[in-house]
Design an enzyme around this catalytic site. Structure first.
Site, PDB file in Angstrom:
ATOM      1  N   ASP A 371      -2.706   0.083   9.649  1.00 56.10           N
ATOM      2  CA  ASP A 371      -3.944  -0.637   9.940  1.00 56.10           C
ATOM      3  C   ASP A 371      -4.044  -1.212  11.351  1.00 56.10           C
ATOM      4  O   ASP A 371      -5.137  -1.239  11.921  1.00 56.10           O
ATOM      5  CB  ASP A 371      -4.136  -1.778   8.933  1.00 56.10           C
ATOM      6  CG  ASP A 371      -4.563  -1.256   7.573  1.00 56.10           C
ATOM      7  OD1 ASP A 371      -5.273  -0.245   7.526  1.00 56.10           O
ATOM      8  OD2 ASP A 371      -4.184  -1.874   6.557  1.00 56.10           O
ATOM      9  N   TYR A 459      -9.534  -4.248   1.631  1.00 55.92           N
ATOM     10  CA  TYR A 459      -8.461  -5.229   1.463  1.00 55.92           C
ATOM     11  C   TYR A 459      -8.609  -6.391   2.429  1.00 55.92           C
ATOM     12  O   TYR A 459      -9.058  -6.215   3.551  1.00 55.92           O
ATOM     13  CB  TYR A 459      -7.102  -4.574   1.750  1.00 55.92           C
ATOM     14  CG  TYR A 459      -6.254  -4.429   0.516  1.00 55.92           C
ATOM     15  CD1 TYR A 459      -6.126  -3.200  -0.111  1.00 55.92           C
ATOM     16  CD2 TYR A 459      -5.597  -5.530  -0.032  1.00 55.92           C
ATOM     17  CE1 TYR A 459      -5.359  -3.057  -1.245  1.00 55.92           C
ATOM     18  CE2 TYR A 459      -4.826  -5.389  -1.172  1.00 55.92           C
ATOM     19  CZ  TYR A 459      -4.714  -4.159  -1.770  1.00 55.92           C
ATOM     20  OH  TYR A 459      -3.957  -4.029  -2.903  1.00 55.92           O
TER      21      TYR A 459
END
Ligand SMILES: *[C@@H]1O[C@H](CO)[C@@H](O)[C@H](O)[C@H]1NC(C)=O
Ligand SMILES: *[C@@H]1O[C@H](CO)[C@@H](O)[C@H](O)[C@H]1NC(C)=O
Length: 730
Positions: A371, A459
């Protein structure tokens, strides 16, 4: 993991409107910052007075510290310098800016800099830009005061090197491309869905071989937002669109044509405005009264400029960052014996994440996200909610970031800093009737927290750096937000054939929460009493006693092993072969002759079990060990490599460690990976209650004695206003 909310696209027209609104808000923030610029940035300490409870950083104030992030004005200057520098100068199309941030002065310059004595070192920006037409990436250093480009490297981009972080433009182009593609629209309609009901997300294609070596790619998948804001719970399963990010076109549509129903929208919307209309038995059962922490005399920390925080003997520099989210630098603590500041950590940050999903099928195998290097952990950090994300009265620090056009924009309240009291105890002891000495001594535990939170698509990650008065630093990662889920034909476990692997848990009718892992790798440049440190494995071994030596058969003994080279410091945690892991300064021994140190104390964690040569694991080889130590090198900060998008894992922490450099009595960097295995459960639906894990950096033989021996207990007189009182039952 996953895509940016900014990239969530429904229909093209709606997108244009959003872009206009976005540009408008950028202008608005730029205007606000302009308004605040006459404010004197040197009026230090904007944080103590109670009259200033709602303090907030001035995003355009002048930098006062060598590590202060670039300001709005500085980013604008960098852009104007670039505009007259080829290939940024017209008539060329302006290469897209993938990163524009502070080029940190060298560590020796920052360490020797004294406020009020030395001028600020030259302010410089590091720019990563990319021209799709030439497939070249540009790495530039711009000197801001002289308005000159002082370095310009071009890197031919290929999957072999990896590509820079996706820009918001990359993401919105990727998600709108399918809507101009008739076969995609046909596939949507054949599922009886309306294209205008879809929200699509751009997912990195990763690297698995030839396909990913041909172009800069994203895989786009879509969800239905019909009837809910929580579109993540309504996947259009079995439809994946491969998009060429540079040519801005659909390459391939993967459609498994299986009739997987769209899961229901029932009770998926988590917004309070929607949920409060629903009456449940629970709401009738109990009510929680509002609770908050009040500090009638204001907080005990001060803020100098916008980023230097002083609290309870600690001094640290905190800054938002587009890639790491938040960077803590120059953490020093006062020694109560001498009153002098002592160095603990030069720099600490979340360096990279790795989130592999455990489903090898067509629409899922590639889901293994890095990420920070793919999306930018800080770029995905939205403004914090000033009452619910952080306690009331927290200090909110703005992030100043650059868009892909190189223009600055402000993300208000991207980081918060606050004092925390949870009713915990810092130390205590009581004596009772046995000794005849009547003692009850207790000290309350107060800490200081710096927090950021990133919503990486579905998320949410919350990262806390918590500083204690006794010198301990606790790093906490919390996970919330939405699961990445998979549509299924099954409505009940009783329908699932015994041999069939769901790759997860049936959460509700037609919806599977797929098993996955989360890893967050922290970069910890420890400088315990200075940069020259060593890493010591303080190994606990079982010693068996000799015959007749003792009634005991065995005891535990400590063996200290100083790591000579990087290979000696690759650590896999083992419960039945335990060690403590110390970073020590062998030249700064304590008064009784122990090296002064800090130890890293792992908390609950998990290790990746994937094959080492599984492509996602090769790219994330930095998770092969829980602890690594490398020789300090200013270019080795990002554990998955500098260019991570579609990388092949040739520039990771694992390769750097292979150099096997000497690390004894050197400037060293400690790396720690925190892991979570996540087997989803029904309670994670439709939004997950937070789960957390921590690790600590704890002083070990660093202080002469307990550094909070002289801490003061509270008395009732300290709280003139508030008195505890049980609520009256009505
Ligand atoms: C699902 O299966 C369980 C176990 O067989 C059964 O008790 C339950 O009633 C089923 N639920 C529905 C909605 O069919
Ligand atoms: C520092 O790191 C860069 C990037 O990994 C590498 O090219 C260089 O050789 C390193 N320098 C040393 C002294 O290891």
């Amino acid at each position: 993991m996953e895509p940016s909310a900014a990239a969530a696209v429904t229909a093209v027209a709606r997108r244009r409107l959003l872009i206009l609104l976005f540009l408008f808000s950028l202008l608005f923030f730029a205007y606000l910052s302009f308004l605040s610029s006459p404010f004197s940035p040197h009026s230090s300490s904007i944080g103590t007075a109670s009259s200033n409870r709602k303090f907030r950083s001035l995003s355009s104030s002048l930098p006062v510290h060598p590590l202060d992030p670039l300001t709005v004005d500085e980013i604008s200057t960098v852009r104007s310098v670039l505009l007259s520098h080829p290939p940024f100068a017209s008539p060329n199309p302006f290469p897209s800016i993938h990163s524009l941030s502070l080029a940190e002065p060298s560590k020796s310059v920052v360490r020797s800099w004294r406020p009020g004595i030395n001028p600020l070192p030259p302010r410089r920006a590091l720019v990563v830009a990319y021209s799709p037409s030439s497939s070249l990436s540009h790495l530039l250093t711009v000197d801001i005061s002289s308005k000159r480009v002082i370095h310009h490297d071009t890197v031919p981009l290929s999957a072999a090197h990896g590509y820079p972080i996706l820009t918001a433009d990359d993401m919105s182009r990727a998600t709108s491309a399918p809507f101009a593609d008739p076969p995609f629209l046909q596939a949507v309609r054949s599922r009886s869905l309306a294209p205008s009901d879809l929200t699509c997300v751009p997912l990195p294609a990763g690297w698995f071989g030839k396909t990913e070596e041909s172009a800069r790619l994203a895989k786009v998948q879509c969800y239905s937002h019909a009837g809910t804001a929580n579109f993540y719970m309504r996947p259009v399963e079995g439809l994946t669109v491969l998009v060429d990010l540079d040519k801005n076109r659909v390459i391939e549509i993967l459609d498994n044509k299986q009739p997987i129903p769209l899961p229901s929208d029932d009770d998926t919307d988590y917004r309070y405005d929607v949920q409060k209309k629903k009456t449940t038995k629970q709401r009738a059962q109990y009510k929680l009264n509002p609770i908050t922490l009040e500090q009638p005399e204001g907080p005990s920390f001060t803020v100098e400029g916008a980023h230097v925080i002083r609290w309870a003997g600690w001094e640290l520099h905190v800054r938002p960052d587009s890639r790491a989210g938040m960077i803590i630098s120059r953490a020093r603590i006062n020694d109560p014996e001498t009153g002098k500041a002592r160095e603990v950590m030069y720099k600490g940050m979340a360096s990279e994440l790795f989130v592999p999903y455990m489903d090898p099928t067509e629409g899922w195998y590639f889901k293994a996200y890095l990420d920070a290097g793919e999306y930018g952990f800080g770029l995905q950090a939205m403004s914090l909610d000033p009452i619910n994300d952080c306690p009331r009265g927290a200090y909110l620090m703005d992030g100043v970031l650059a868009g892909s056009d190189g223009r600055p924009f402000v993300r208000p309240g991207m980081v918060c800093v606050f004092e925390r009291y949870e009713g915990d105890v810092a130390w205590r002891h009581s004596e009772g009737p046995t000794t005849g000495i009547n003692i009850r001594e207790v000290r309350p535990k107060i800490t200081l927290v710096a927090r950021m939170s990133a919503s990486v698509g579905n998320y949410d990650y919350i990262v806390d750096w918590e500083f204690q008065t006794d010198g301990l630093i606790r790093i906490k990662v919390s996970l919330s937000g939405m699961l990445m889920v998979k549509g299924t034909v099954y409505k009940n476990m009783s329908q699932v054939p015994e041999h069939e692997d769901l790759y997860g848990t049936l959460l509700t009718e037609n919806l599977i929460g797929v098993v996955h892992d989360h890893y967050v790798t922290f970069y910890l440049d420890m400088d315990v009493d200075g940069p020259e440190n060593s890493f010591v494995d303080v190994h606990i071994v079982k010693q068996e006693t000799g015959a007749g030596e003792s009634p005991r058969k065995s005891y535990l003994r400590v063996e200290r092993r100083v790591a000579k080279t990087e290979e000696d410091a690759r650590i896999k945690l083992k419960l039945y072969d335990p060690s403590e892991f110390h970073v020590v300064n062998a030249k700064r021994t304590s008064s009784v002759g122990n090296p002064t140190g800090y130890k890293i104390v792992p908390g609950a964690t998990a290790a990746s079990l994937l094959d080492l040569d599984d492509p996602p694991q090769e790219r994330a080889a930095f998770t092969n060990n829980q602890i690594w130590v490398t020789q300090y090198n200013a270019s080795e900060e990002w554990a998955g490599g500098f260019f991570v998008y579609q990388s092949q894992g040739k520039d990771t922490l694992a390769q750097w460690s292979e150099k096997n450099r000497p690390i004894e009595n050197r400037d060293i960097v400690l790396w720690y990976t925190m892991g979570f295995h996540h087997i989803p459960c029904q309670e994670d639906y439709p939004i997950m209650p937070t789960v957390s894990s921590t690790f600590d950096l704890k002083p070990v033989n660093f202080f002469r004695r307990n550094p909070i021996l002289r801490a003061k207990p509270y008395t009732e007189d300290d709280f003139p206003v508030c008195r505890p009182q049980a609520s009256v039952q009505k």
